[in-house]
Design a protein around this motif. Sequence first.
Motif, PDB file in Angstrom:
ATOM      1  N   THR A 295     107.846  -3.172  32.519  1.00 49.82           N
ATOM      2  CA  THR A 295     106.582  -2.788  32.795  1.00 49.82           C
ATOM      3  C   THR A 295     105.400  -3.874  32.566  1.00 49.82           C
ATOM      4  N   PRO A 296     104.515  -3.961  33.493  1.00 42.58           N
ATOM      5  CA  PRO A 296     103.488  -4.806  33.510  1.00 42.58           C
ATOM      6  C   PRO A 296     102.525  -4.228  32.074  1.00 42.58           C
ATOM      7  N   ASP A 297     101.630  -5.322  31.749  1.00 46.81           N
ATOM      8  CA  ASP A 297     100.755  -4.829  30.681  1.00 46.81           C
ATOM      9  C   ASP A 297      99.588  -4.196  31.160  1.00 46.81           C
ATOM     10  N   PHE A 298      99.229  -4.048  32.537  1.00 45.10           N
ATOM     11  CA  PHE A 298      98.265  -3.202  32.904  1.00 45.10           C
ATOM     12  C   PHE A 298      98.324  -3.163  34.384  1.00 45.10           C
ATOM     13  N   GLY A 299      97.593  -2.527  35.226  1.00 45.42           N
ATOM     14  CA  GLY A 299      97.621  -2.728  36.800  1.00 45.42           C
ATOM     15  C   GLY A 299      97.679  -1.166  37.305  1.00 45.42           C
ATOM     16  N   PRO A 300      97.628  -0.895  38.624  1.00 48.17           N
ATOM     17  CA  PRO A 300      97.543   0.172  39.401  1.00 48.17           C
ATOM     18  C   PRO A 300      98.815   0.715  39.546  1.00 48.17           C
ATOM     19  N   THR A 301      98.811   2.210  39.886  1.00 45.01           N
ATOM     20  CA  THR A 301     100.014   2.858  40.032  1.00 45.01           C
ATOM     21  C   THR A 301     100.260   3.269  41.327  1.00 45.01           C
ATOM     22  N   HIS A 302     101.164   2.545  42.204  1.00 46.30           N
ATOM     23  CA  HIS A 302     101.552   2.773  43.549  1.00 46.30           C
ATOM     24  C   HIS A 302     102.409   3.856  43.861  1.00 46.30           C
ATOM     25  N   LEU A 303     102.109   5.104  43.707  1.00 48.85           N
ATOM     26  CA  LEU A 303     103.114   5.971  43.925  1.00 48.85           C
ATOM     27  C   LEU A 303     103.430   6.176  45.410  1.00 48.85           C
ATOM     28  N   GLY A 304     101.926   6.120  46.072  1.00 49.98           N
ATOM     29  CA  GLY A 304     102.206   6.301  47.589  1.00 49.98           C
ATOM     30  C   GLY A 304     103.282   5.367  48.154  1.00 49.98           C
ATOM     31  N   LYS A 305     103.186   4.068  47.632  1.00 49.61           N
ATOM     32  CA  LYS A 305     104.142   2.997  48.400  1.00 49.61           C
ATOM     33  C   LYS A 305     105.564   3.225  47.819  1.00 49.61           C
ATOM     34  N   ALA A 306     105.628   3.832  46.832  1.00 48.39           N
ATOM     35  CA  ALA A 306     107.129   4.102  46.255  1.00 48.39           C
ATOM     36  C   ALA A 306     107.624   5.292  47.206  1.00 48.39           C
ATOM     37  N   LEU A 307     106.719   6.175  47.487  1.00 49.19           N
ATOM     38  CA  LEU A 307     107.323   7.488  48.458  1.00 49.19           C
ATOM     39  C   LEU A 307     107.600   6.778  49.616  1.00 49.19           C
ATOM     40  N   GLU A 308     106.734   5.879  50.153  1.00 51.49           N
ATOM     41  CA  GLU A 308     106.877   5.154  51.505  1.00 51.49           C
ATOM     42  C   GLU A 308     108.473   4.523  51.426  1.00 51.49           C
TER      43      GLU A 308
ATOM     44  N   MET B  98     110.978   5.094  49.411  1.00 50.15           N
ATOM     45  CA  MET B  98     112.044   6.063  49.477  1.00 50.15           C
ATOM     46  C   MET B  98     112.220   6.748  51.012  1.00 50.15           C
ATOM     47  N   CYS B  99     111.271   7.033  51.656  1.00 49.54           N
ATOM     48  CA  CYS B  99     111.558   7.532  52.935  1.00 49.54           C
ATOM     49  C   CYS B  99     112.189   6.463  53.621  1.00 49.54           C
TER      50      CYS B  99
ATOM     51  N   PHE C 268     120.737   7.640  54.854  1.00 49.41           N
ATOM     52  CA  PHE C 268     121.210   8.923  55.058  1.00 49.41           C
ATOM     53  C   PHE C 268     122.226   8.943  56.193  1.00 49.41           C
ATOM     54  N   ILE C 269     123.542   9.442  55.907  1.00 50.87           N
ATOM     55  CA  ILE C 269     124.041   9.808  57.239  1.00 50.87           C
ATOM     56  C   ILE C 269     124.197  11.126  57.807  1.00 50.87           C
ATOM     57  N   ARG C 270     123.778  11.121  59.047  1.00 52.61           N
ATOM     58  CA  ARG C 270     123.553  12.222  59.708  1.00 52.61           C
ATOM     59  C   ARG C 270     124.865  13.027  60.288  1.00 52.61           C
ATOM     60  N   ASN C 271     124.534  14.449  60.441  1.00 47.44           N
ATOM     61  CA  ASN C 271     125.675  15.038  61.198  1.00 47.44           C
ATOM     62  C   ASN C 271     125.868  14.434  62.611  1.00 47.44           C
ATOM     63  N   THR C 272     127.355  14.463  62.901  1.00 47.83           N
ATOM     64  CA  THR C 272     127.609  14.102  64.305  1.00 47.83           C
ATOM     65  C   THR C 272     128.545  15.250  64.999  1.00 47.83           C
TER      66      THR C 272
ATOM     67  N   GLU D  45     103.947  12.991  55.140  1.00 48.26           N
ATOM     68  CA  GLU D  45     105.552  12.755  55.642  1.00 48.26           C
ATOM     69  C   GLU D  45     106.555  13.514  54.809  1.00 48.26           C
ATOM     70  N   ILE D  46     106.358  13.400  53.359  1.00 45.13           N
ATOM     71  CA  ILE D  46     107.210  14.360  52.766  1.00 45.13           C
ATOM     72  C   ILE D  46     107.243  15.623  53.258  1.00 45.13           C
ATOM     73  N   SER D  47     106.012  16.309  53.495  1.00 40.17           N
ATOM     74  CA  SER D  47     105.997  17.715  54.068  1.00 40.17           C
ATOM     75  C   SER D  47     106.862  17.956  55.245  1.00 40.17           C
ATOM     76  N   ARG D  48     107.229  16.906  56.197  1.00 36.62           N
ATOM     77  CA  ARG D  48     107.768  17.073  57.320  1.00 36.62           C
ATOM     78  C   ARG D  48     109.302  16.752  57.037  1.00 36.62           C
ATOM     79  N   ARG D  49     109.837  16.545  55.920  1.00 34.02           N
ATOM     80  CA  ARG D  49     111.147  16.006  55.739  1.00 34.02           C
ATOM     81  C   ARG D  49     111.910  17.436  55.024  1.00 34.02           C
ATOM     82  N   ARG D  50     113.174  17.477  55.155  1.00 34.37           N
ATOM     83  CA  ARG D  50     113.903  18.404  54.282  1.00 34.37           C
ATOM     84  C   ARG D  50     114.642  17.696  53.125  1.00 34.37           C
ATOM     85  N   PHE D  51     114.544  18.334  52.046  1.00 31.85           N
ATOM     86  CA  PHE D  51     115.277  17.922  50.914  1.00 31.85           C
ATOM     87  C   PHE D  51     115.903  19.141  50.268  1.00 31.85           C
TER      88      PHE D  51
END
Length: 213
Positions: free
Chosen positions: A76-89, A91-92, A99-103, A134-140
């Motif tokens: 962990t850094p000593d300080f700084g921002p929390t880039h949750l949006g980029k983490a979600l990006e 992940m997608c 992800f292996i899709r059906n065939t 983007e998350i709302s358009r995906r299925r989990f």
Amino acid sequence: MTRRLPVYLLIDTSGSMKGEPIESVKVGLDAMVSTLQHDPFALESVHLSLITFDKDVTLLFPLTPIDEVVIPEIKTPDFGPTHLGKALELMCQRIDAEFIRNTPAAKGDWLPVCLVMTDGKPSDIMVFENMVQEISRRRFGQFIACAAGPQADVNALKRLATSVYKLENLDSDSFIKLFQWVSSSIDDCNRSQGIGSDSAELPPPPSEINLVL
């Protein structure tokens, strides 16, 4: 080929998590992995990926069979921002790549499971806003959001998941209980999708974890 259950963990490693909180997270993650590694059903299908986020977003490891997972050192850094949006990006992007899709010839992966845990709020507001859509358009199979500690932004997490869970304390016992509950949730989702259901009801959380209505 056995169908995989992809599991993505997004863990806040911003400066406020430095010290005991992140060490407690590591203990909890180790306990979760150990539990899944001793579950024959999980060993057949669960694949785990770990992403951390602070001022940087880091893929600690891509989707990996659970029996091969070893939790690395988490810094962990000593300080700084929390880039949750980029983490979600990220992940997608990883889901799109892994992800292996059906065939017509074969079944692909089960719907992915995601856990997002943060003790703060997203600093990258514009990216986060885009990723909410983007998350709302995906299925989990399951999307679990956990607000850790009193400073966590519950309202931001509610935009990602229909149910948000709050962890009041950031000690090792609480994180062990959190990740044990997550491992039970993964197992339930695994079994539920295995019998043809897209998603599973989450098991009741332990007393250390509160459902935010």
